[in-house]
Design a protein around this motif. Structure first.
Motif, PDB file in Angstrom:
ATOM      1  N   LYS A  42     -11.080  -8.931  -8.244  1.00  0.00           N
ATOM      2  CA  LYS A  42     -10.758  -9.021  -9.660  1.00  0.00           C
ATOM      3  C   LYS A  42     -11.488  -7.890 -10.375  1.00  0.00           C
ATOM      4  CE  LYS A  42     -10.568 -12.337 -13.493  1.00  0.00           C
ATOM      5  NZ  LYS A  42     -10.924 -13.716 -13.938  1.00  0.00           N
ATOM      6  N   HIS A  43     -10.727  -6.995 -10.982  1.00  0.00           N
ATOM      7  CA  HIS A  43     -11.307  -5.820 -11.627  1.00  0.00           C
ATOM      8  C   HIS A  43     -11.839  -6.169 -13.017  1.00  0.00           C
ATOM      9  CE1 HIS A  43      -8.807  -2.861  -8.957  1.00  0.00           C
ATOM     10  NE2 HIS A  43      -9.640  -3.611  -8.262  1.00  0.00           N
ATOM     11  N   ALA A  44     -12.531  -5.204 -13.609  1.00  0.00           N
ATOM     12  CA  ALA A  44     -13.148  -5.412 -14.918  1.00  0.00           C
ATOM     13  C   ALA A  44     -12.119  -5.732 -15.990  1.00  0.00           C
ATOM     14  CB  ALA A  44     -13.957  -4.175 -15.316  1.00  0.00           C
ATOM     15  N   ASP A  45     -10.872  -5.225 -15.836  1.00  0.00           N
ATOM     16  CA  ASP A  45      -9.828  -5.499 -16.832  1.00  0.00           C
ATOM     17  C   ASP A  45      -9.046  -6.773 -16.513  1.00  0.00           C
ATOM     18  OD1 ASP A  45      -8.440  -4.741 -14.609  1.00  0.00           O
ATOM     19  OD2 ASP A  45      -7.340  -3.100 -15.554  1.00  0.00           O
ATOM     20  N   ASP A 102      -7.988  -3.842  -3.249  1.00  0.00           N
ATOM     21  CA  ASP A 102      -8.963  -2.811  -2.911  1.00  0.00           C
ATOM     22  C   ASP A 102      -9.441  -2.100  -4.162  1.00  0.00           C
ATOM     23  OD1 ASP A 102     -10.587  -1.298  -1.270  1.00  0.00           O
ATOM     24  OD2 ASP A 102      -8.962  -0.634   0.037  1.00  0.00           O
ATOM     25  N   ASN A 103     -10.537  -1.331  -4.006  1.00  0.00           N
ATOM     26  CA  ASN A 103     -11.109  -0.506  -5.074  1.00  0.00           C
ATOM     27  C   ASN A 103     -11.249   0.916  -4.536  1.00  0.00           C
ATOM     28  OD1 ASN A 103     -11.853  -2.571  -7.185  1.00  0.00           O
ATOM     29  ND2 ASN A 103     -12.989  -3.385  -5.443  1.00  0.00           N
ATOM     30  N   ILE A 105       1.652  10.049 -11.178  1.00  0.00           N
ATOM     31  CA  ILE A 105       1.177   9.087 -12.176  1.00  0.00           C
ATOM     32  C   ILE A 105       1.288   7.663 -11.639  1.00  0.00           C
ATOM     33  CG2 ILE A 105       1.613   8.162 -14.498  1.00  0.00           C
ATOM     34  CD1 ILE A 105       2.418  11.054 -15.282  1.00  0.00           C
ATOM     35  N   GLY A 106       2.287   7.417 -10.782  1.00  0.00           N
ATOM     36  CA  GLY A 106       2.360   6.118 -10.117  1.00  0.00           C
ATOM     37  C   GLY A 106       1.137   5.833  -9.274  1.00  0.00           C
ATOM     38  N   HIS A 107       0.576   6.859  -8.656  1.00  0.00           N
ATOM     39  CA  HIS A 107      -0.665   6.678  -7.886  1.00  0.00           C
ATOM     40  C   HIS A 107      -1.882   6.560  -8.803  1.00  0.00           C
ATOM     41  CE1 HIS A 107       1.897   7.907  -4.486  1.00  0.00           C
ATOM     42  NE2 HIS A 107       0.987   7.320  -3.734  1.00  0.00           N
ATOM     43  N   VAL A 108      -1.871   7.296  -9.917  1.00  0.00           N
ATOM     44  CA  VAL A 108      -2.968   7.168 -10.894  1.00  0.00           C
ATOM     45  C   VAL A 108      -3.088   5.727 -11.380  1.00  0.00           C
ATOM     46  CG1 VAL A 108      -3.684   7.801 -13.245  1.00  0.00           C
ATOM     47  CG2 VAL A 108      -2.877   9.567 -11.670  1.00  0.00           C
ATOM     48  N   VAL A 150      -6.414   1.492  -7.275  1.00  0.00           N
ATOM     49  CA  VAL A 150      -7.260   2.616  -7.707  1.00  0.00           C
ATOM     50  C   VAL A 150      -8.131   2.163  -8.869  1.00  0.00           C
ATOM     51  CG1 VAL A 150      -7.256   4.925  -8.722  1.00  0.00           C
ATOM     52  CG2 VAL A 150      -5.612   4.339  -6.916  1.00  0.00           C
ATOM     53  N   SER A 151      -9.434   2.171  -8.658  1.00  0.00           N
ATOM     54  CA  SER A 151     -10.356   1.751  -9.728  1.00  0.00           C
ATOM     55  C   SER A 151     -10.954   2.939 -10.470  1.00  0.00           C
ATOM     56  CB  SER A 151     -11.474   0.888  -9.145  1.00  0.00           C
ATOM     57  OG  SER A 151     -12.132   1.541  -8.084  1.00  0.00           O
TER      58      SER A 151
END
Length: 902
Positions: A570-573, A579-580, A640-643, A648-649
């Motif tokens: 669970k990410h910060a947002d 994964d991170n 941009i899809g990969h960004v 991707v954290s």
């Protein structure tokens, strides 16, 4: 207060006396007063370094002149001191972050008179007088038809893109062996993007290039590998070599078809190469005539001073070498459009002149099939640095041929250079693609001029970097070989030429160039083009875009529901992902290898860091030297899809600095797509001062982000939390199709995401189609590389059959795991989205079990559970897909139907 008067020679240059436009050698502010001859010029707008202002009144309809050649036509009166600017440069500057005003409109347009060869009055130019004395260098003598090498490499060559990952991984495993063999300059992979689709339109030049690579004099031994099932195979390459008289028997070589598991094939490759090393190491340098030097002339990241300092320096070197019996090759066909009068001012015979013009016309025609113009070549970096259009770029690029030099030959891409003389070789302006053709033609050194500071290198031919200005040389002193800016500051061209010629002989004799010391290189062959005429152009240009809405599918039964759960991060947002990743995203090909080197260092520094699992670089071959329009949109959308990928954290964009798709371009595209770029990092190899300094900047950015971050919490989700991509290779059997249909219905029915590429056989397999689709006519719902906005079932457009390009676009949609149904052979995996390669008991028995992640056996009713369990193990990091672990990884952007190399 009155502005100080600036002497013209301190702030600008006029290439030739008859020019009506001057070039600013530094940024000049609006209102600056410049004394030019007997007049005072007041600048109406700020003029950037390398940009032009008028020194004479240019009336509407008059030509603008540089090097006394036209590069455009005035559309309004341009008084002395007024900024000279066209629409293309206004557009380019409009996406840059500038702190000064721009003109409201262009004052000239891009038009020059068409060149017509006057065969009636044509006079062949005499050969230049040869030098009576012959100078020497220390080189590796091969047979007479191969010539003399400046290096002694073992080359690992993939016949097609499908074995690119193999040769790169094999090269990594053999690097430590080099310590024992001081006479071997390197064991290097020649991995490329081509031959991965059926019936490629570039087949002839591809075979010619692979053949030329094999016998290049810098090659001491070569291993050529395939799988035997590609569009380009070892048998085809070997037949081409034999049928066309290439001296293959003079080279230590072996053709190997990979048939075992990936790991076993690597072990076999290691044994073959290690057996060669003592013999290759026994090859010694001997004193050889410099008539054996074959130099390729290139320019990349060009600026307004390329045609004043660096390119004329290469012209000087080339003329000197040709008089000694050597050969020089100018290329980049589209970068000579508009310079035809200069190029053909001295030609060996009328046949050579005709051939040159025929190749230019053919290039223009091919480009037009793809909805582009060959005249649209200059990159964003070129325009920013003062090369307003192809005509201005070409006039400067052509100065790699000295005014007194005769054009002796006009040749096809990769065609062997058999005699001394000055050559033109057909190629795109894309630097790496053009260099590959020159290497295939036999060049044993590359001279590369650059204004911005291009850092590209080739694996087995040394590249010598010549930078145009002293300021840029000082900024990038660790990455450049020669400062041609000395000429702008008063050094004579003869003095600079003699010094450069001596350095040439030293590097030819084994002294490493700066690029070789940097330790990075890339190969890119002239990429395939998909159109062979203009018959589909209007249809392709105006094809409707997919809606982005999920496709309705059949509902699943309650009996199919699985209670399986997944523990994700669970990410910060508050988003949930498996994964991170710390991602370095090169915005173009030239930043790719630098990004890779930086991630290798970061992975050592931050091993086991709780905030990020690993660092990944997505090196690719696009973003510079290819047509715009749809191809550029595909490029931006996929990156941009990969960004924005959920795995991707932390993400930093790394530009080279002179490409079309630079950082500001990507910021603009993200703004258009509604993507917040404020959380991203940005760095520039050229603007930040070269490889060492940009590495420090990138490392510092990630250090700050990781220090400020917090460890992710965990979240438990069911099937609704899955984002799955499914693709297939080969025939789809009924039981396998039924399994993937069940998986699709389960995940989508629970609220998850499933994406299938348009080129997958699943979409036509009865067992899948009849169990999934709610209607008969199903069209793609998302574009290639489009980040999915709404979960459900989606079909992604796929403009090619290329496996790696398909996987690259699929990953950009936001899926977090790929299920690959293997029919022929397991294939390359994505750099960070895990791919499970599966097969059934009835699938191809030749598929090696050691490359599969799951062989489905027993009762097919239990297969869904088996597959979900392997997915769970992978997403929770209890299992790593085998071919990813072994390094069979690749990444490649598609150019779509209309992409073409410029």
């Amino acid at each position: 207060m009155m502005n100080a008067i600036l002497p013209f020679h301190e702030v600008a240059r006029l290439p030739l006396p008859g020019d009506n436009c001057a070039i600013a050698i530094r940024r000049l502010e609006a209102g600056s007063i410049i004394q030019y001859e007997e007049q005072m010029l007041t600048l109406d707008y700020t003029v950037l370094e390398g940009h032009r202002f008028a020194v004479k009144t240019i009336e509407p309809g008059d030509s603008l002149l540089s090097w006394e050649m036209p590069f455009g036509v005035a559309v309004q009166s341009i008084p002395p001191g007024h900024y000279v600017i066209n629409g293309a440069v206004l557009g380019e500057l409009g996406v840059r972050q500038l702190n000064f005003a721009l003109p409201a409109e262009a004052n000239f347009e891009d038009r020059v008179p068409d060149y017509v060869l006057d065969e009636v009055s044509f006079q062949p130019a005499p050969a230049p007088p040869a030098y009576p004395d012959t100078r020497t260098f220390m080189g590796y003598r091969r047979c007479e038809s191969r010539g003399v090498g400046t290096r002694n490499h073992v080359v690992l060559l993939g016949s097609s893109s499908r074995t690119g990952s193999y040769v790169k991984q094999l090269a990594r495993r053999l690097q430590d062996d080099l310590k024992l063999y001081p006479n071997i300059d390197g064991i290097v992979p020649a991995a490329h993007t081509e031959g991965g689709t059926d019936n490629p339109n570039n087949l002839d030049l591809l075979l010619r290039t692979l053949a030329g690579f094999t016998v290049n004099p810098n090659v001491g031994a070569v291993l050529i590998v395939d799988y035997g099932i590609e569009a380009v195979t070892n048998d085809m390459v070997q037949t081409y070599l034999r049928d066309n008289g290439y001296p293959i028997d003079d080279v230590i070589h072996k053709f190997v078809t990979l048939q075992g598991a990936f790991e076993a094939d690597l072990t076999e490759g290691e044994a073959i190469v290690r057996a060669w090393l003592p013999t290759v190491d026994a090859m010694q340098r001997t004193s050889e005539s410099i008539s054996h030097l074959r130099i390729g002339l290139q320019c990349g990241g060009s600026d307004a001073f390329s045609g004043i300092s660096a390119n004329p320096l290469l012209g000087w070197i080339s003329e000197e070498l040709v008089r000694h019996g050597g050969a020089a090759s100018i290329a980049e066909t589209d970068e000579l459009i508009g310079a035809e009068p200069y190029v053909l001012s001295k030609v060996r015979n009328v046949e050579t002149a005709r051939k040159f013009l025929k190749l230019v016309d053919r290039f223009k025609e091919r480009t037009s099939w793809h909805g582009s113009s060959a005249e649209g070549n200059p990159s964003g970096g070129n325009k920013y640095r003062g090369l307003y259009n192809i005509y201005l770029k070409s006039i400067g690029a052509a100065r790699k041929k000295d005014p007194i030099t005769r054009l002796d030959f006009a040749t096809e891409y990769g065609e062997l250079m058999k005699d001394g003389g000055y050559y033109f070789m057909d190629s795109p302006g894309n630097d790496l693609e053009s260099i590959a053709g020159q290497v295939a033609a036999g060049c044993n050194m590359i001279f590369f001029t650059t204004g911005n500071g291009s850092i590209t290198n080739f694996p087995f031919v040394p590249t010598v970097k010549v930078v145009t200005t002293t300021n840029r040389f000082q900024l990038l002193s660790n990455d450049m070989d020669i400062n041609a800016g000395q000429y702008l500051e008063g050094a004579s061209m003869d003095q600079l030429g003699q010094e450069t010629f001596e350095l040439t002989l030293q590097i030819a004799s084994g002294q490493r160039s700066v690029g070789e010391k940097a330790g990075h290189a890339q190969v890119q062959i002239w990429r395939n083009w998909q159109q062979t005429d203009a018959s589909r152009l209007e249809e392709l240009l105006h094809a409707p875009a997919p809606t982005g809405e999920p496709i309705d599918i059949q509902s699943y039964s309650e009996a199919e529901v699985s209670p399986i759960q997944f523990t994700l991060a669970k990410h910060a947002d508050n988003s949930v992902a498996s994964d991170n990743i710390g991602l370095i995203l090169p915005t173009s090909l030239c930043a790719g290898q630098v990004a890779t080197m930086i991630t290798q260092q970061l992975n050592k520094q931050y091993a086991d860091h709780p905030e990020v699992s690993r660092f990944v670089a997505l090196a690719h071959t696009e973003g510079c030297g290819n047509s715009g329009g749809q191809a550029e949109q595909l490029h931006a959308r996929t990156l941009i899809g990969h960004v924005t990928h959920p795995m991707v954290s932390h993400c930093l964009l790394l530009e080279h600095g002179c490409e079309k798709t630079h950082n500001d371009f990507m910021r603009h595209e993200m703004e258009e797509m509604g993507v917040d770029a404020s959380r991203l990092g940005f760095a520039s190899i050229q603007l930040d001062g070269g490889i060492a300094k940009v590495t420090q900047k990138v490392e510092a950015w990630f250090a700050e982000r990781l220090t400020a971050g917090t460890t992710s919490d965990e979240a438990i989700v069911g099937l609704e939390g899955l984002r799955i991509g499914i693709l297939s290779d080969g025939a789809i059997e009924g039981e396998a199709g039924a399994l993937l249909a069940r998986l699709t219905r389960l995940v989508v029915g629970a609220g998850g995401l499933v994406v299938v590429p348009q080129n997958s056989g699943l979409l036509t397999a009865d067992a899948y189609r009849s169990s999934v689709f709610a209607q008969s006519d199903v069209q793609p719902s998302i574009a290639y590389g489009e980040h999915v906005r709404r979960r459900g079932f989606h079909i992604m457009e796929t403009p090619t059959e290329h496996w790696v390009e398909t996987v690259t676009g699929l990953a950009a949609t936001g899926i977090e795991i790929i299920i690959a149904l293997v029919g022929e052979r397991p294939m390359q995996t994505h750099p960070f989205v895990p791919m499970l390669q599966i097969a059934t008991t009835s699938a191809n028995a030749a598929i090696n079990e050691n490359d599969l992640d799951l062989r489905l056996t027993g009762d097919s009713g239990a297969w869904t559970t088996q597959l979900l369990e392997r997915i769970k193990q992978t997403l929770e990091h209890d299992y790593t897909p085998r071919l990813y672990q072994q390094g069979n990884v690749d990444f490649q952007l598609t150019r779509g139907f209309l992409g073409f190399s410029l």
